[in-house]
Design an enzyme around this catalytic site. Structure first.
Site, PDB file in Angstrom:
ATOM      1  N   SER A 149       0.829  -1.209   0.000  1.00 27.11           N
ATOM      2  CA  SER A 149       0.000   0.000   0.000  1.00 27.11           C
ATOM      3  C   SER A 149       0.861   1.255   0.000  1.00 27.11           C
ATOM      4  CB  SER A 149      -0.862  -0.019   1.265  1.00 27.11           C
ATOM      5  OG  SER A 149      -1.440   1.238   1.487  1.00 27.11           O
ATOM      6  N   TYR A 190      -1.860  -1.375  10.698  1.00 26.25           N
ATOM      7  CA  TYR A 190      -2.107  -1.928   9.356  1.00 26.25           C
ATOM      8  C   TYR A 190      -0.905  -1.650   8.453  1.00 26.25           C
ATOM      9  CZ  TYR A 190      -3.581  -1.956   4.496  1.00 26.25           C
ATOM     10  OH  TYR A 190      -3.625  -2.159   3.133  1.00 26.25           O
ATOM     11  N   LYS A 202       2.098  -4.182   6.489  1.00 25.40           N
ATOM     12  CA  LYS A 202       2.529  -4.162   5.078  1.00 25.40           C
ATOM     13  C   LYS A 202       4.048  -4.025   4.994  1.00 25.40           C
ATOM     14  CE  LYS A 202      -1.381  -4.792   3.231  1.00 25.40           C
ATOM     15  NZ  LYS A 202      -1.635  -6.095   2.627  1.00 25.40           N
TER      16      LYS A 202
HETATM   17  P1  NAD Z   1     -10.801  -7.188   0.869  1.00 30.73           P
HETATM   18  O1  NAD Z   1     -11.004  -7.220   2.337  1.00 30.73           O
HETATM   19  O2  NAD Z   1     -11.942  -6.914  -0.011  1.00 30.73           O
HETATM   20  O3  NAD Z   1     -10.130  -8.571   0.392  1.00 30.73           O
HETATM   21  C1  NAD Z   1      -9.284  -9.325   1.212  1.00 30.73           C
HETATM   22  C2  NAD Z   1      -9.776 -10.764   1.138  1.00 30.73           C
HETATM   23  O4  NAD Z   1      -8.925 -11.569   1.957  1.00 30.73           O
HETATM   24  C3  NAD Z   1     -11.192 -10.938   1.681  1.00 30.73           C
HETATM   25  O5  NAD Z   1     -11.939 -11.699   0.754  1.00 30.73           O
HETATM   26  C4  NAD Z   1     -11.017 -11.698   3.000  1.00 30.73           C
HETATM   27  O6  NAD Z   1     -12.094 -12.552   3.267  1.00 30.73           O
HETATM   28  C5  NAD Z   1      -9.728 -12.442   2.725  1.00 30.73           C
HETATM   29  N1  NAD Z   1      -8.908 -12.788   3.900  1.00 30.73           N
HETATM   30  C6  NAD Z   1      -8.529 -12.022   4.956  1.00 30.73           C
HETATM   31  N2  NAD Z   1      -7.727 -12.725   5.756  1.00 30.73           N
HETATM   32  C7  NAD Z   1      -7.587 -13.963   5.207  1.00 30.73           C
HETATM   33  C8  NAD Z   1      -6.877 -15.122   5.562  1.00 30.73           C
HETATM   34  N3  NAD Z   1      -6.137 -15.198   6.671  1.00 30.73           N
HETATM   35  N4  NAD Z   1      -6.957 -16.198   4.751  1.00 30.73           N
HETATM   36  C9  NAD Z   1      -7.709 -16.183   3.619  1.00 30.73           C
HETATM   37  N5  NAD Z   1      -8.407 -15.102   3.234  1.00 30.73           N
HETATM   38  C10 NAD Z   1      -8.343 -14.002   4.013  1.00 30.73           C
HETATM   39  O7  NAD Z   1      -9.607  -6.158   0.590  1.00 30.73           O
HETATM   40  P2  NAD Z   1      -9.076  -5.585  -0.782  1.00 30.73           P
HETATM   41  O8  NAD Z   1      -9.440  -4.154  -0.843  1.00 30.73           O
HETATM   42  O9  NAD Z   1      -9.436  -6.486  -1.899  1.00 30.73           O
HETATM   43  O10 NAD Z   1      -7.523  -5.651  -0.512  1.00 30.73           O
HETATM   44  C11 NAD Z   1      -6.734  -6.747  -0.939  1.00 30.73           C
HETATM   45  C12 NAD Z   1      -5.320  -6.552  -0.408  1.00 30.73           C
HETATM   46  O11 NAD Z   1      -4.824  -5.298  -0.890  1.00 30.73           O
HETATM   47  C13 NAD Z   1      -5.236  -6.489   1.113  1.00 30.73           C
HETATM   48  O12 NAD Z   1      -4.049  -7.134   1.513  1.00 30.73           O
HETATM   49  C14 NAD Z   1      -5.153  -5.002   1.389  1.00 30.73           C
HETATM   50  O13 NAD Z   1      -4.474  -4.728   2.595  1.00 30.73           O
HETATM   51  C15 NAD Z   1      -4.378  -4.505   0.188  1.00 30.73           C
HETATM   52  N6  NAD Z   1      -4.626  -3.095  -0.119  1.00 30.73           N
HETATM   53  C16 NAD Z   1      -5.912  -2.655  -0.295  1.00 30.73           C
HETATM   54  C17 NAD Z   1      -6.142  -1.314  -0.567  1.00 30.73           C
HETATM   55  C18 NAD Z   1      -7.544  -0.791  -0.724  1.00 30.73           C
HETATM   56  O14 NAD Z   1      -7.730   0.414  -0.628  1.00 30.73           O
HETATM   57  N7  NAD Z   1      -8.544  -1.606  -0.990  1.00 30.73           N
HETATM   58  C19 NAD Z   1      -5.065  -0.418  -0.667  1.00 30.73           C
HETATM   59  C20 NAD Z   1      -3.781  -0.900  -0.499  1.00 30.73           C
HETATM   60  C21 NAD Z   1      -3.562  -2.257  -0.230  1.00 30.73           C
HETATM   61  C1  UD1 Z   2      -6.796   5.120   3.224  1.00 30.23           C
HETATM   62  C2  UD1 Z   2      -6.026   4.422   4.307  1.00 30.23           C
HETATM   63  C3  UD1 Z   2      -4.658   4.008   3.774  1.00 30.23           C
HETATM   64  C4  UD1 Z   2      -4.781   3.197   2.487  1.00 30.23           C
HETATM   65  C5  UD1 Z   2      -5.538   4.032   1.480  1.00 30.23           C
HETATM   66  C6  UD1 Z   2      -5.698   3.317   0.161  1.00 30.23           C
HETATM   67  C7  UD1 Z   2      -6.911   5.493   6.333  1.00 30.23           C
HETATM   68  C8  UD1 Z   2      -6.583   6.403   7.478  1.00 30.23           C
HETATM   69  N1  UD1 Z   2      -5.910   5.318   5.446  1.00 30.23           N
HETATM   70  O1  UD1 Z   2      -6.173   6.338   3.057  1.00 30.23           O
HETATM   71  O2  UD1 Z   2      -3.977   3.250   4.739  1.00 30.23           O
HETATM   72  O3  UD1 Z   2      -3.496   2.895   1.985  1.00 30.23           O
HETATM   73  O4  UD1 Z   2      -6.835   4.349   2.019  1.00 30.23           O
HETATM   74  O5  UD1 Z   2      -6.808   2.527   0.151  1.00 30.23           O
HETATM   75  O6  UD1 Z   2      -7.961   4.905   6.244  1.00 30.23           O
HETATM   76  N2  UD1 Z   2     -12.074  11.721   3.258  1.00 30.23           N
HETATM   77  C9  UD1 Z   2     -13.052  12.600   3.650  1.00 30.23           C
HETATM   78  N3  UD1 Z   2     -14.218  12.104   4.163  1.00 30.23           N
HETATM   79  C10 UD1 Z   2     -14.438  10.770   4.317  1.00 30.23           C
HETATM   80  C11 UD1 Z   2     -13.426   9.867   3.915  1.00 30.23           C
HETATM   81  C12 UD1 Z   2     -12.259  10.385   3.409  1.00 30.23           C
HETATM   82  O7  UD1 Z   2     -12.889  13.814   3.513  1.00 30.23           O
HETATM   83  O8  UD1 Z   2     -15.502  10.383   4.821  1.00 30.23           O
HETATM   84  C13 UD1 Z   2     -10.837  12.259   2.657  1.00 30.23           C
HETATM   85  C14 UD1 Z   2      -9.562  11.888   3.402  1.00 30.23           C
HETATM   86  O9  UD1 Z   2      -9.255  12.851   4.365  1.00 30.23           O
HETATM   87  C15 UD1 Z   2      -8.554  11.871   2.242  1.00 30.23           C
HETATM   88  C16 UD1 Z   2      -9.375  11.397   1.046  1.00 30.23           C
HETATM   89  O10 UD1 Z   2     -10.738  11.682   1.383  1.00 30.23           O
HETATM   90  O11 UD1 Z   2      -8.076  13.157   1.976  1.00 30.23           O
HETATM   91  C17 UD1 Z   2      -9.239   9.909   0.761  1.00 30.23           C
HETATM   92  O12 UD1 Z   2      -9.504   9.174   1.931  1.00 30.23           O
HETATM   93  P1  UD1 Z   2      -9.541   7.577   1.952  1.00 30.23           P
HETATM   94  O13 UD1 Z   2     -10.428   7.107   0.871  1.00 30.23           O
HETATM   95  O14 UD1 Z   2      -9.839   7.156   3.332  1.00 30.23           O
HETATM   96  O15 UD1 Z   2      -8.050   7.159   1.529  1.00 30.23           O
HETATM   97  P2  UD1 Z   2      -6.640   7.549   2.205  1.00 30.23           P
HETATM   98  O16 UD1 Z   2      -6.756   8.673   3.127  1.00 30.23           O
HETATM   99  O17 UD1 Z   2      -5.667   7.703   1.104  1.00 30.23           O
END
Ligand code: NAD
Ligand code: UD1
Length: 356
Positions: free
Chosen positions: A138, A162, A166
């Site tokens: 991330s 969190y 990572k």
């Molecule tokens: P998500 O929660 O939708 O998907 C994660 C999946 O992993 C889920 O289906 C959950 O059931 C499964 N899971 C959790 N723990 C598990 C385990 N121990 N064994 C098997 N399955 C398990 O999340 P996502 O948004 O699809 O994110 C996927 C990955 O990307 C995560 O590692 C997350 O931290 C990372 N990531 C997500 C974002 C984001 O904004 N969505 C940003 C940066 C990184």
């Molecule tokens: C979040 C996560 C970060 C992750 C990233 C990508 C938090 C604190 N951080 O950050 O770890 O890597 O998503 O998925 O959750 N905002 C509002 N009102 C809201 C929600 C958000 O104003 O109700 C603003 C936030 O202040 C920010 C922007 O919208 O400026 C985006 O927010 P968000 O979607 O939560 O993403 P990140 O802050 O980048």
């Protein structure tokens, strides 16, 4: 079981069978679709802690057949059974918990799940001589004190458990790559994934009140939530609101296909940012959503959210030059696809949740 008897769903000549841990989740399900479309065989191992088996049916509806197992990636024995059934060539490791706020409240839950899932997966991969892993990292690992755009060579640091999971996972992968010549981890640092599959079948389904901006806006638009709180309008940015690099989840999914192709031809560890390289403010996202979908998003300005940075966007030159990958979809498409999903399958799922 001998190798010839192992099950495969791969279609393309020379394509591989890929295990997606956490493949029923938001990013994993979209990646499964892109991999199936490219002819790969897809095997999902998910414990459905933040998803549901129904997602598997919807992936199949959008793309085609796959194999899926209700398996915790932290459970070595159960994972071994999956590796025995399939000739797995590479792993894309999505499994993990991802809610920043919850990780502050329950750090052990996050360290335990996210570290155990990776370590167990790596141990089983070693047993079965699978050397390639694509890891979901991330942009949060760039911490709070960097100048934008963030590039892969910058110092890292985190502000919440969190994020630390990572960074520790990245370090584990780095150490294993040093110890084992053939081991090839590709670390993908995602910026802000948003949007949904254009089929309307897949998207993000957050439990409870969303923490992130786009899902919150979606629920304000649908009337489930009254108004958006904009966390601060006194940042040193163009309109005072926070700037982020929003990337369409389908573009992000395609980045995984490129990372797998890269890993087939290279050895050792690499890190790539996956973003668009463009930053949009909260106000710009609100306006884009309103315009793309013809809806109104009522909002109020509130205090800054603790731990937020003013600006975060990617330097995407490494992914462009080395992977040959670039995000293509616009903010307007992200908003339109997010709204289609919110109004379609997601609203039905939510109604079912309330009915239970
Ligand atoms: P998500 O929660 O939708 O998907 C994660 C999946 O992993 C889920 O289906 C959950 O059931 C499964 N899971 C959790 N723990 C598990 C385990 N121990 N064994 C098997 N399955 C398990 O999340 P996502 O948004 O699809 O994110 C996927 C990955 O990307 C995560 O590692 C997350 O931290 C990372 N990531 C997500 C974002 C984001 O904004 N969505 C940003 C940066 C990184
Ligand atoms: C979040 C996560 C970060 C992750 C990233 C990508 C938090 C604190 N951080 O950050 O770890 O890597 O998503 O998925 O959750 N905002 C509002 N009102 C809201 C929600 C958000 O104003 O109700 C603003 C936030 O202040 C920010 C922007 O919208 O400026 C985006 O927010 P968000 O979607 O939560 O993403 P990140 O802050 O980048």
């Amino acid at each position: 079981m001998n190798i010839l008897a192992k099950q495969s769903f791969r279609k393309g000549n020379g394509a591989m069978d890929i295990l997606l841990t956490g493949g029923a989740g938001y990013i994993g399900s979209h990646t499964a679709v892109e991999l199936i479309n490219e002819g790969y065989g897809v095997i999902v191992a998910d414990n459905y802690s933040n998803s549901s088996p129904e997602v598997i049916k919807r992936i199949e509806g959008a793309a085609g057949r796959l194999a899926a197992y209700d398996v915790d990636a932290g459970n070595e024995e159960r994972l071994q059974q999956v590796f025995l059934k399939h000739q797995i060539d590479a792993v894309v490791h999505f499994a993990g918990y991802k809610a920043v706020g919850e990780s502050v409240q329950q750090p052990l839950k996050y360290y335990e799940n996210n570290l155990r899932a990776l370590i167990a997966t790596l141990k089983v991969m070693k047993d079965f001589r699978a050397n390639t892993i694509i890891f979901s990292s991330s942009a949060t690992v760039y911490g709070t004190s960097q100048a934008v755009p963030f590039d892969e060579g910058m110092d890292t640091g985190c502000t919440n458990p969190y994020g630390w999971t990572k960074l520790i996972c990245e370090q584990i992968l780095r150490d294993v790559a040093k110890a084992e010549e053939e081991f090839t981890p590709v670390i993908l640092r995602y910026f802000n994934p948003v949007g949904a599959h254009e089929s309307g079948l897949l998207g993000e389904n957050p439990k409870g009140i969303p923490n992130n901006l786009m899902p919150y806006i979606q629920q304000v638009a649908s009337g489930k939530l009254e108004k958006l709180s904009i966390f601060g309008n006194d940042y040193d940015t163009k309109d005072g609101t926070g700037i982020r690099d929003y990337i369409h989840v389908v573009d992000l999914a395609k980045g995984h296909v490129k990372a797998l192709q890269y890993a087939q031809e290279h050895r050792g560890m690499e890190v790539f940012n996956l973003g668009t390289g463009k930053g949009y403010s909260v106000m710009e996202v609100v306006e884009a959503f309103e315009q793309a979908n013809g809806v109104k998003i009522p909002y109020q300005i509130t205090a800054r959210r603790k731990g937020d940075v003013a600006e975060s966007y990617a330097d995407v030159s490494k992914a462009r030059n080395v992977l040959g990958w670039e995000a293509e979809k616009t903010l307007e498409q992200m908003c339109r696809d997010a709204w289609r999903w919110e109004n379609g399958v997601r609203s039905r799922l939510e109604n079912e949740q309330f009915a239970i």
